[in-house]
Design an enzyme around this catalytic site. Sequence first.
Site, short mmCIF file in Angstrom:
data_model
loop_
_atom_site.label_atom_id
_atom_site.label_comp_id
_atom_site.label_asym_id
_atom_site.label_seq_id
_atom_site.Cartn_x
_atom_site.Cartn_y
_atom_site.Cartn_z
N LYS A 240 0.89 -0.71 -0.21
CA LYS A 240 0.15 -0.19 -0.16
C LYS A 240 0.68 1.25 0.48
O LYS A 240 2.00 1.31 0.19
CB LYS A 240 -1.03 0.23 1.14
CG LYS A 240 -0.23 0.01 2.21
CD LYS A 240 -0.83 0.23 3.57
CE LYS A 240 -0.05 -0.11 4.78
NZ LYS A 240 -1.25 -0.16 6.20
N TYR B 184 15.50 31.66 3.11
CA TYR B 184 14.18 32.78 3.41
C TYR B 184 14.16 33.15 4.94
O TYR B 184 15.06 32.46 5.70
CB TYR B 184 12.70 31.65 3.19
CG TYR B 184 12.57 31.36 1.35
CD1 TYR B 184 12.41 32.61 1.03
CD2 TYR B 184 11.95 30.33 1.39
CE1 TYR B 184 11.70 32.85 -0.31
CE2 TYR B 184 11.82 29.56 -0.12
CZ TYR B 184 11.74 31.31 -0.98
OH TYR B 184 11.86 31.21 -2.39
#
Length: 843
Positions: free
Chosen positions: A512, A737
């Site tokens: 999965k 940033y």
Amino acid sequence: MNYTIQQIKEILGASGLLVVPQALIMHIGTDSRKISFAASSLFFALRTDNRDGVDFIEDVYQQGVRNFVLHAPLSPSSSAYTDANFLVVPDTLLALQQLAAEHRKQFTYPVIGITGSNGKTIVKEWLNWLLSEKFLIVRSPRSFNSQIGVPLSVWEMTDKDELGIFEAGISTTEEMDHLSAVIQPTIGVLTNLGDAHSTGFENKEEKLKEKLKLFRRAGVLFYPADESWIRSLVGKTFELDTERSNNVGAGNAGTGGRSIQVLGIGKFAEADFRVLQVQINRDENNTEISGKHAGRIAQWSIPFTDEAAIQNSITCWAVCTYLGLTESQFLERVRQLPAIDMRLQVLPAIGRCTVINDSYSLDTESLKVALDLLNQQLLSATLILSDIPGIKSGEKSTAYHQMAALIENKHIRRLITIGTQWIKRKSILSVPVLEQYSTTADFIRNFQPGKFKEEAILLKGARHFQFETLLGLLLEKVHQTRLEINLSAIVHNLKVYRSRLQPGTKMMAMVKAFAYGSGLLEMASVLQYHKIDYLAVAYVDEGVALRNGGIHVPIMVMNVDEYGFETIVQHQLEPEIYSFRILEQFVGFLRRQGLTGYPVHIKIDTGMHRLGFEPAEMTRLVLQLQNQPTIYIKSAFSHFTSSEDGADDLFTRQQGKVFLECCGLLSAGLGYDFIRHLANSAAIARFPQFQLDMVRLGVGLYGINTTGENLDLRTVATLKATIAQIKYITPGDTVGYNRKGKADRPITTATIRIGYADGFSRLLGNGSGAVMIRGKMARVIGNVCMDMTMVDITEIPEAREGDDVEIFGEALPVQQMAAASHTSSYEIFTSIGQRVNRVYLED
């Protein structure tokens, strides 16, 4: 050299009735998936703790094999094999080794046996490269150095060969006794000793003693002499003073009283092959080396700068000198040493194709290995093949006919040959589609990208054909950041868990969430190839993708709703039924479709409180399931909450008790049995009493051990990026940033091609996370950006733009990244962005 089955019976001292005693045996098989020449193959039904080759006799027989070696006679009911020969021996693996050892005795040419912890395969391949113009060589394909791989390799020896090169790897005591008897080397090579495969030995001395057993029959031994403990132990083993130069002729009780020449290699002053100088030139990516032997100075250059390559080239210098390779021949060949990645790579290619790159060498045995990987891809197969190198004129016809037969038996759809020799032999090639070109350049001139669509392409060519240029044409141009998935590690981990299972226990593998980020269809293909019993996915669309990709093993879907019922039935998927609402809806759907006997899996909630029927609901559930024909219970299962946590062991045992009670009620009420599965990866190891009929292997398959048990798992996934730019930052400047990265001193930064859009969490910013560059840690500086991240490489002056950066992997475990970002390894794996290129490797 060929044998009749009657001769093999006599060699093995086997019992059994031979229907066709003159049946000719040319090939040996041990794997039902890898039979190439059925009519002339002898299949050894090997037995492990969890697999018995006898179970695959029907499959092998259907492929055309008529000669078998078994550990016990077939039952009287097995009357379908009236035209087959069956030999019976006490131990089929020992019989395989015994037959290979007898075969080895038929040849008198030199045989090199290589062992050590590191460098075995590279030394073997480089010796083949260096010596191939002087000798016709038979060698181990890739890293076939195990108890099975060695006899299969030695079986390929023929009287046309002039030199054998075989490697031997061991993981515990007594294994080398068997491999030594099979290889019987006349020349021994001991490569570097390290920590690899150390868990099976008490200490490094015991490991070395075991490895030295390979050389009991050798006439000469080359060994690394720089470490005193190795010199001492080699000396004691062979009763020689290894510190004397040119140690020849001393008697040796450990080798049956035979003389042995022990030659040390290294910087050690008394070494027989002494290294004088190593000058690394990283800018030009080469290393100049000088050494001295028997008073003569040798100088050579290799196109590598790493320590392992330098040591391996020095070992090759010693062996080549001993075997009479002239100085000019060695110098010419060594400067062209190929970069050998012994892992086959499966790469995304143009037109939704995959390409397997194996373009540095070509021979029949390595082609077999590569074709086996090609056949795992579940896609239409194309082989791009060069002429065969290094064949003497009298042997060309045989070699090309053998390879043509192999290609036909492996069901290649399209064959593209490059080279004039294949053009001359067009008539022996039997494939649906054949294209032929005289040269690589000719193919490139006629290359049409649109002709390659949704297929698997194997590049297999001799080095001088320069197939690396073809690789560049075929590869899909993608994001440079890549997740390398080692398929061999997946198979290794699967075997580790299988070895823990009780006899008869099935295994379900969890694929999965894009197979924990590793690639849904790719992982399922490997698992199906290695006989997984069940696969499990989370949602219907994952199951559909598997069915459309050619996966035919049973698939359980764990999260279903009424909108997916039609798709489930259409694609023969098996739903998890976890509530009365879903049960009633699915039964109603089946009735409307007129379907009966559809398999389902009942989820029981024993404490997770996520999905599932409560224990108190078992009586009601039995009443609803009784006497209705639409469905039958294929399995019942539950989910441990914390089987890896010793503090919760009491609760885990309580869950197991409740589950078994619920299964008992269901079975008694329904009047039939079903598969019971409860154990996850951790419970397989920690709670063997709950393995029951089947286990569910999840994150453990991908190399994550959450138990603290010694499971010898291998790293499967390695996330890598590259350095885009290097910058020099002065004190007071900031990085990234919001100016979060501040330089309080002169620093050097590297901007690497990965960001939070790729799964590199913003929580790793500002020193919390780190990456590995040239074997050293580099911490993140400033905030993590969407596509880029900056790291401090001040202490890594050798770093260069374009260098690989390991985000996590063998050197930097994913658990460290998970801890730094306050999450789990599961989330790290499943968060890796889809734009990150998945590259599949096989050792």
